[in-house]
Write a protein that holds these residues in place. Structure first.
Motif, PDB file in Angstrom:
ATOM      1  N   GLY A 101       0.825  -1.217   0.000  1.00 18.68           N
ATOM      2  CA  GLY A 101       0.000   0.000   0.000  1.00 18.68           C
ATOM      3  C   GLY A 101       0.850   1.255   0.000  1.00 18.68           C
ATOM      4  N   MET A 102       1.836   1.291   0.907  1.00 24.28           N
ATOM      5  CA  MET A 102       2.690   2.479   1.018  1.00 24.28           C
ATOM      6  C   MET A 102       3.574   2.640  -0.224  1.00 24.28           C
ATOM      7  N   PHE A 103       4.075   1.525  -0.755  1.00 21.54           N
ATOM      8  CA  PHE A 103       4.951   1.624  -1.931  1.00 21.54           C
ATOM      9  C   PHE A 103       4.149   2.120  -3.146  1.00 21.54           C
ATOM     10  N   ALA A 104       2.907   1.625  -3.265  1.00 24.16           N
ATOM     11  CA  ALA A 104       2.037   2.078  -4.358  1.00 24.16           C
ATOM     12  C   ALA A 104       1.769   3.575  -4.235  1.00 24.16           C
ATOM     13  N   LEU A 105       1.562   4.020  -2.991  1.00 24.23           N
ATOM     14  CA  LEU A 105       1.342   5.454  -2.764  1.00 24.23           C
ATOM     15  C   LEU A 105       2.578   6.253  -3.191  1.00 24.23           C
ATOM     16  N   GLY A 106       3.755   5.709  -2.867  1.00 30.64           N
ATOM     17  CA  GLY A 106       5.000   6.372  -3.253  1.00 30.64           C
ATOM     18  C   GLY A 106       5.143   6.470  -4.760  1.00 30.64           C
ATOM     19  N   ILE A 107       4.812   5.373  -5.461  1.00 30.34           N
ATOM     20  CA  ILE A 107       4.911   5.372  -6.934  1.00 30.34           C
ATOM     21  C   ILE A 107       3.918   6.377  -7.524  1.00 30.34           C
ATOM     22  N   LEU A 108       2.709   6.388  -6.937  1.00 25.67           N
ATOM     23  CA  LEU A 108       1.682   7.334  -7.397  1.00 25.67           C
ATOM     24  C   LEU A 108       2.178   8.774  -7.275  1.00 25.67           C
ATOM     25  N   LEU A 109       2.783   9.066  -6.124  1.00 24.74           N
ATOM     26  CA  LEU A 109       3.300  10.426  -5.910  1.00 24.74           C
ATOM     27  C   LEU A 109       4.456  10.719  -6.866  1.00 24.74           C
ATOM     28  N   MET A 110       5.322   9.712  -7.090  1.00 22.43           N
ATOM     29  CA  MET A 110       6.451   9.902  -8.007  1.00 22.43           C
ATOM     30  C   MET A 110       5.968  10.182  -9.429  1.00 22.43           C
ATOM     31  N   SER A 111       4.850   9.535  -9.803  1.00 28.14           N
ATOM     32  CA  SER A 111       4.361   9.683 -11.181  1.00 28.14           C
ATOM     33  C   SER A 111       3.871  11.105 -11.452  1.00 28.14           C
ATOM     34  N   THR A 112       3.638  11.857 -10.385  1.00 30.92           N
ATOM     35  CA  THR A 112       3.213  13.245 -10.579  1.00 30.92           C
ATOM     36  C   THR A 112       4.418  14.172 -10.776  1.00 30.92           C
ATOM     37  N   ALA A 113       5.631  13.617 -10.542  1.00 27.87           N
ATOM     38  CA  ALA A 113       6.831  14.446 -10.716  1.00 27.87           C
ATOM     39  C   ALA A 113       7.164  14.591 -12.192  1.00 27.87           C
ATOM     40  N   ARG A 114       7.797  15.688 -12.529  1.00 27.00           N
ATOM     41  CA  ARG A 114       8.146  15.902 -13.941  1.00 27.00           C
ATOM     42  C   ARG A 114       9.260  14.956 -14.361  1.00 27.00           C
ATOM     43  N   SER A 115      10.181  14.724 -13.424  1.00 28.72           N
ATOM     44  CA  SER A 115      11.326  13.866 -13.781  1.00 28.72           C
ATOM     45  C   SER A 115      11.583  12.853 -12.678  1.00 28.72           C
ATOM     46  N   PHE A 116      11.809  11.602 -13.092  1.00 32.43           N
ATOM     47  CA  PHE A 116      12.159  10.562 -12.137  1.00 32.43           C
ATOM     48  C   PHE A 116      13.636  10.636 -11.762  1.00 32.43           C
ATOM     49  N   ARG A 117      14.400  11.310 -12.619  1.00 34.10           N
ATOM     50  CA  ARG A 117      15.850  11.238 -12.496  1.00 34.10           C
ATOM     51  C   ARG A 117      16.326  11.712 -11.118  1.00 34.10           C
ATOM     52  N   ASP A 118      15.683  12.779 -10.610  1.00 33.46           N
ATOM     53  CA  ASP A 118      16.104  13.342  -9.332  1.00 33.46           C
ATOM     54  C   ASP A 118      15.858  12.381  -8.171  1.00 33.46           C
ATOM     55  N   LEU A 119      14.953  11.417  -8.433  1.00 33.72           N
ATOM     56  CA  LEU A 119      14.599  10.511  -7.341  1.00 33.72           C
ATOM     57  C   LEU A 119      15.409   9.207  -7.367  1.00 33.72           C
ATOM     58  N   THR A 120      16.280   9.056  -8.349  1.00 30.70           N
ATOM     59  CA  THR A 120      17.012   7.788  -8.441  1.00 30.70           C
ATOM     60  C   THR A 120      17.946   7.587  -7.255  1.00 30.70           C
ATOM     61  N   HIS A 121      18.501   8.686  -6.714  1.00 25.70           N
ATOM     62  CA  HIS A 121      19.421   8.509  -5.576  1.00 25.70           C
ATOM     63  C   HIS A 121      18.664   8.074  -4.333  1.00 25.70           C
ATOM     64  N   ILE A 122      17.338   8.309  -4.317  1.00 25.85           N
ATOM     65  CA  ILE A 122      16.516   7.803  -3.208  1.00 25.85           C
ATOM     66  C   ILE A 122      16.426   6.281  -3.324  1.00 25.85           C
ATOM     67  N   LEU A 123      16.200   5.825  -4.549  1.00 23.76           N
ATOM     68  CA  LEU A 123      16.029   4.384  -4.754  1.00 23.76           C
ATOM     69  C   LEU A 123      17.328   3.622  -4.563  1.00 23.76           C
ATOM     70  N   PHE A 124      18.442   4.194  -5.020  1.00 26.89           N
ATOM     71  CA  PHE A 124      19.698   3.435  -5.014  1.00 26.89           C
ATOM     72  C   PHE A 124      20.746   3.956  -4.034  1.00 26.89           C
ATOM     73  N   GLY A 125      20.460   5.067  -3.348  1.00 30.56           N
ATOM     74  CA  GLY A 125      21.374   5.575  -2.330  1.00 30.56           C
ATOM     75  C   GLY A 125      22.659   6.129  -2.905  1.00 30.56           C
ATOM     76  N   ASN A 126      23.394   6.851  -2.062  1.00 27.93           N
ATOM     77  CA  ASN A 126      24.673   7.384  -2.509  1.00 27.93           C
ATOM     78  C   ASN A 126      25.554   7.619  -1.297  1.00 27.93           C
ATOM     79  N   ILE A 127      26.302   6.589  -0.957  1.00 27.53           N
ATOM     80  CA  ILE A 127      27.137   6.681   0.254  1.00 27.53           C
ATOM     81  C   ILE A 127      28.241   7.734   0.086  1.00 27.53           C
ATOM     82  N   LEU A 128      28.599   8.000  -1.172  1.00 23.95           N
ATOM     83  CA  LEU A 128      29.657   8.992  -1.410  1.00 23.95           C
ATOM     84  C   LEU A 128      29.153  10.419  -1.183  1.00 23.95           C
ATOM     85  N   GLY A 129      27.838  10.547  -1.076  1.00 22.43           N
ATOM     86  CA  GLY A 129      27.284  11.898  -0.927  1.00 22.43           C
ATOM     87  C   GLY A 129      26.840  12.218   0.490  1.00 22.43           C
ATOM     88  N   VAL A 130      27.242  11.416   1.483  1.00 23.24           N
ATOM     89  CA  VAL A 130      26.773  11.693   2.850  1.00 23.24           C
ATOM     90  C   VAL A 130      27.386  12.987   3.378  1.00 23.24           C
TER      91      VAL A 130
END
Lengths: 270, 238
Positions: A101-130
């Motif tokens: 349920g929560m993941f579907a809600l997240g995808i729904l909210l993401m689909s309203t964004a103009r670009s998915f690209r900015d959200l990729t670091h959320i999905l895959f993380g970036n330890i070099l950017g801490v």
């Protein structure tokens, strides 16, 4: 060789990443042992995914992503505890319902964004950017988890293998379970920063599962799991630096290889 | 965080009170709300050994779970040495059926037995030398000394049953409730358990044993409680 090892850590961002790998690896491994032994392996993955709507809402509103993820994870933890409090719904079912349920809600909210690209670091993380702020949070969660695991060792242990006896002696087993879920929520949120939503559960489960093949003593299992998780984190950093590979994926794959090697060696020994 | 444990009021037993008294106790199954215990009433005097018999599903385990506070009482009253349930957790020890424990969990036999002392420790408390000495004595008494450090999954069924009995004994309770302690155990374990139960009775402990083994009721028990469909049918003096 020494120079090869030292070289990456001349940079401040790599030093931060190293500290993050130690903190996140230790936290995930300590709690991961209980996650594996209490057969809650599914929960790490589920909780990481349920942070998605919190992360997206925070991202859209330019809030701190940490707090968005934390609120979503805590709501999930308490929701799982609440749904399963009467034994009417099994824990794995409650996790399945909230996770999807929560993941579907997240995808729904993401689909309203103009670009998915900015959200990729959320999905895959970036330890070099801490950032230093991230490190402070990771350290705080690590200390909290360490304190709880030490101070409530006998309660966590007893409620894991015999919750009935815990209740008989007047220990509120359900409070321990809620506490564990809240600690998991905090741990998952810090793990997301390192390896992202998709791979956080691997840090929780794989080192702990590997350690469970190597010992039948709980404290030793935690030590081995922490050692393996931190080791995998460091391997991931070198891979990122020298081979320009995704750090999150390398960390998780290192954990998987460690598990595979130990599993094969143990089978051959037996 | 004192809320992790329910308040321990170490209330003294009421002088002259029975070890266990139930008055018109009704309990419902939590899932289907069907009657699990129906108007159950009886009294057991201190230092008695009582057998609880009946077919599967008669309500023996539910009765024991109700006495230790694991089941919600719809109506009626349970008194333990004159006090309500939960006013003195250390006074009642419960031996569950073996299947209720995750035997694969990485704890040693010694650690499992030590859990019997936790009721005296509270939060932050860790077992001290005295707790360990008590455990070692009981472990030896039950013939498990050589297995102290063995992981609990590596014990045989009879050894696991003895380990659970050891945990119940080290609690130092006055009332012991044992759910099927003789289920699937070998003759050696059976004999050891009977010897330990004899010693407990000599120490003035009250013991209630749910059992399917009706062969030795007359020799081994002072009284027999027979249950069927959640009711106590008879209470026989042996």
């Amino acid at each position: 060789m020494l120079q090869w090892l030292i070289d990456p850590f001349q940079y401040a961002f790599m030093q931060n990443s190293l500290i993050a790998a130690v903190l996140v690896g230790t936290t995930c491994a300590l709690l991961g042992v209980y996650v594996v032994l209490r057969r809650m392996a599914f929960i790490g993955d589920a909780m990481a995914h349920t942070t998605l709507p919190g992360l997206v809402v925070a991202f859209f509103n330019q809030w701190d992503l940490f707090w968005g993820a934390l609120v979503a994870a805590l709501l999930t933890a308490l929701g799982i505890g609440w749904l399963t409090r009467q034994d009417e719904i099994r824990e794995d079912t409650a996790i399945g319902i909230l996770f999807t349920g929560m993941f579907a809600l997240g995808i729904l909210l993401m689909s309203t964004a103009r670009s998915f690209r900015d959200l990729t670091h959320i999905l895959f993380g970036n330890i070099l950017g801490v950032t230093p702020t991230d490190l402070v949070r990771m350290a705080a969660v690590c200390v909290l988890v360490l304190l709880c695991v030490v101070l409530f060792h006998k309660e966590l242990e007893l409620t894991s293998y015999d919750p009935t006896h815990a209740q008989v002696i007047g220990l509120r087993a359900e409070w321990i379970r809620y506490g564990l879920l809240v600690l998991l929520a905090l741990t998952v949120v810090t793990g997301i920063q390192a390896v992202g939503v998709v791979l956080t559960s691997a840090l929780l489960i794989t080192p702990a599962a590997t350690a469970s093949l190597l010992t039948t003593r709980l404290p030793r299992m935690m030590l081995i799991a922490a050692f393996l998780a931190v080791g995998a984190g460091i391997v991931g950093l070198y891979a990122s630096y020298y081979a320009n590979l995704s750090s999150g994926a390398t960390v998780v794959l290192t954990c998987t290889v460690m598990f595979g090697v130990v599993w094969v060696l143990k089978r051959r020994k037996n | 965080m004192p809320f992790l444990y329910r308040p321990h009021r170490h209330r003294e037993p009421v002088i002259g009170a029975p070890a266990l008294a139930l008055e018109q106790v009704c309990v419902l199954h939590p899932r289907d709300k069907q009657i699990a215990l129906d108007q159950v009433s009886f009294e057991i005097a201190p230092a008695q050994r009582v057998a609880l018999v009946g077919a599967n599903g008669a309500g023996k385990s539910t009765l024991l779970k109700t006495i230790v506070g694991l089941m919600r009482i719809e109506s009626g009253k349970v008194s333990i040495y004159g006090n309500p349930i939960g006013l003195c957790y250390h006074r009642v020890a419960y031996l569950p059926q073996r299947g209720e424990i995750d035997w694969r969990f990485p704890v040693s036999l010694e650690r499992l037995v030590l859990a019997g002392r936790y009721v005296h420790l509270g939060w932050f408390g860790t077992p001290n030398a005295e707790d360990r000495a008590i455990c070692q004595t009981v472990i030896a008494q039950l013939g498990l000394k050589a297995l102290t450090q063995r992981q609990i999954s590596q014990l045989s069924g009879g050894q696991q049953q003895r380990a659970l009995l050891a945990r119940a004994i080290v609690q130092g309770a006055d009332l012991l409730l044992l759910d099927e302690p003789f289920n699937a155990v070998d003759s050696e374990t059976r004999e050891i358990i009977w010897n330990v139960l004899d010693q407990l009775q000599q120490q003035g402990k009250t013991v209630v044993v749910a059992t399917h083994d009706t062969a030795q009721l007359a020799q081994q028990f002072d009284r027999v409680l027979e249950m069927s469909d959640g009711k106590v049918l008879t209470l026989r003096q042996m």
